[in-house]
Write an enzyme that holds these catalytic residues in place. Sequence first.
Site, PDB file in Angstrom:
ATOM      1  N   CYS A   1      11.532  13.441 -12.722  1.00 28.35           N
ATOM      2  CA  CYS A   1      10.469  12.634 -12.122  1.00 28.35           C
ATOM      3  C   CYS A   1       9.433  12.222 -13.168  1.00 28.35           C
ATOM      4  CB  CYS A   1       9.785  13.414 -10.994  1.00 28.35           C
ATOM      5  SG  CYS A   1      10.885  13.789  -9.611  1.00 28.35           S
ATOM      6  N   GLY A   2       9.314  13.005 -14.233  1.00 28.97           N
ATOM      7  CA  GLY A   2       8.401  12.665 -15.324  1.00 28.97           C
ATOM      8  C   GLY A   2       8.958  11.656 -16.301  1.00 28.97           C
TER       9      GLY A   2
ATOM     10  N   ARG B   1       3.971  11.491   0.541  1.00 27.72           N
ATOM     11  CA  ARG B   1       4.081  10.375  -0.400  1.00 27.72           C
ATOM     12  C   ARG B   1       3.795   9.071   0.342  1.00 27.72           C
ATOM     13  NH1 ARG B   1       9.622  10.440  -2.725  1.00 27.72           N
ATOM     14  NH2 ARG B   1       8.765  11.998  -4.152  1.00 27.72           N
TER      15      ARG B   1
ATOM     16  N   ARG C   1      21.798   7.106  -1.385  1.00 22.19           N
ATOM     17  CA  ARG C   1      20.858   7.831  -2.254  1.00 22.19           C
ATOM     18  C   ARG C   1      19.590   6.985  -2.357  1.00 22.19           C
ATOM     19  NH1 ARG C   1      18.776  11.698  -4.464  1.00 22.19           N
ATOM     20  NH2 ARG C   1      19.669  13.073  -6.047  1.00 22.19           N
ATOM     21  N   LYS C   2      18.592   7.494  -3.049  1.00 23.07           N
ATOM     22  CA  LYS C   2      17.352   6.732  -3.201  1.00 23.07           C
ATOM     23  C   LYS C   2      17.595   5.470  -4.017  1.00 23.07           C
ATOM     24  CE  LYS C   2      15.549   9.102  -7.321  1.00 23.07           C
ATOM     25  NZ  LYS C   2      14.418   9.876  -7.858  1.00 23.07           N
TER      26      LYS C   2
ATOM     27  N   GLY D   1       9.633  18.906 -14.865  1.00 23.41           N
ATOM     28  CA  GLY D   1       9.915  20.313 -14.622  1.00 23.41           C
ATOM     29  C   GLY D   1      11.366  20.655 -14.397  1.00 23.41           C
TER      30      GLY D   1
END
Length: 589
Positions: free
Chosen positions: A513-514, A136, A250-251, A508
């Site tokens: 993430c979508g 990424r 966390r992110k 998914g």
Amino acid sequence: MASLSAKFVAPSLPNHRNVKLTKSTRLHATPPQTVAPPASGSAEIDSARLEPRVEEKDGYFILKEKFRQGINPAEKVKIEKEPMKLFMENEVEELSKIPFEEIDQSKLSKDDVDSRLKWLGLFHRRKHQYGRFMMRLKLPNGVTSSAQTRYLASVIRKYGKEGCADVTTRQNWQIRGVVLPDVPEILKGLDEVGLTSLQSGMDNVRNPVGNPIAGIDPDEIVDTRPYCNLLSHFITANSQGNPAFTNLPRKWNVCVVGTHDLYEHPHINDLAYMPAMKDGRFGFNLLVGGFFSPKRCAEAIPLDAWVPGDDILPVCKAVLETFRDLGTRGNRQKTRMMWLIDELGIEGFRAEVVKRMPWQALERAAPEDLIKKDWERRECLGVHPQKQEGYSFVGLHIPVGRIQADEMDELARLADQYGSGELRLTVEQNIIIPNVQTANVDALLKEPLLNDRFSPNPPILMKGLVACTGNQFCGQAIIETKARALKITEELHQRVAVNRPVRMHWTGCPNTCGQVQVADIGFMGCLTRKEGKTVEAADVYLGGRIGSDSHLGDVYKKAVPCEDLVPLIVELLVERFGAVRREREEDED
């Protein structure tokens, strides 16, 4: 620690007479002119709870011994070995020389490969592509060059069918098929073309998102490119590595809003800069805490804070340090920044941010931001005039964001031949070619790539189609997404006629993430039972909104077998979105 000062060319700010920014403003933390007292009624917090949980040691931030009880496995991996050493002390060079079979025999090196390399943007695809990695990048504001695109194409081409690239929902590139022995050379190549993958995974700050047509948008409020670049360079210390922000709980996501269209999706970011005027000065109101996770989704809320346009870094640093110092590190499903805000209360959280500001002060928010609430969100696909007379930008539809090496090379050629050698990535997984002379637009539209693969005018239901990686490559995905999303959408076009785009997002797994919660119709992968067998399925979401009236959608129906989705979607399109059923030809007897 990276300096808080950086040369900054002030963006143009049309239609705001009171904005006074010099062409070379120096970024620094100026003391606010007015600071309102904290709101009454904020919860009292035990002083012991406000003790920072990390400490600096040998140049890295580590979790204090006293706070290590009950921590999650990811925290234990960080304690066992500092992930940033792989980059900052070049340990990745030695790791890349070890055979994978030998790596798997040691827990330490296995954790390097499966976890710590994510700090370098490398994600081992152990489940579906053993020995290969997704890489990424960091691409502030989604802006990239033809040279960068060609380099990425050269990397994935050598991996044959295992190599490809994806445009992500954070205006970013992800490339696939990478093998560990190639990593040191790839990192050098990225640096040579002005790219980095550093600090793009795990408990780090993700790619700063901005207006995809910044600087060329006739209706923009502010050019977001300089701000996104500053944030990215500060957070990564100019791609050299910044350990001050690599041990977050966390992110953490950030965006800078530059348009009434809210292409940047501020309501789902941990920190969102919203343009606002205050006392004749241009700056930003701040939203905090927006996030998605498997167990909870939350929209960002006002911090009741405003910062001048040249003070975006100090407040970013203060918010990050508050999260780093005080965020919990137990259950990973409860470690995003909004959980800390919930615990401290918004005023308690704000007070901790103020403590970490250079002047221990932070202005209250401007009464209103500059976003027009009745603005109709504009389409970026197709041909559109730029603010620069005689030039246009052309938005291309990249089906579910998937792209191959030859196609990347061809996009780079088109950007050079017709534009300025620049490409823009969007959160809808599409690509824009800016700075095309209007006289050359027709020739560009006749190019084979635009007619065979990346249309500026795709079928209406394809326009808003977004899909995550799915289980083709991602070990966390429960179902296949990209190919299925395209196939189902093609079938929907045969079944119904619609007169406006309907945004359909596929993800998914519950990590979303979508971003299914912001879609008109969203599909989150799961498994269910049908006729005694386990089959791939999706929870169907409905009602997500983006733009000035943005809000998150809710679950409409759970665990619908994927093979049964088309009739359900047809029904939704007809009943909720004004679609008309097409008459289907019946086979003759």
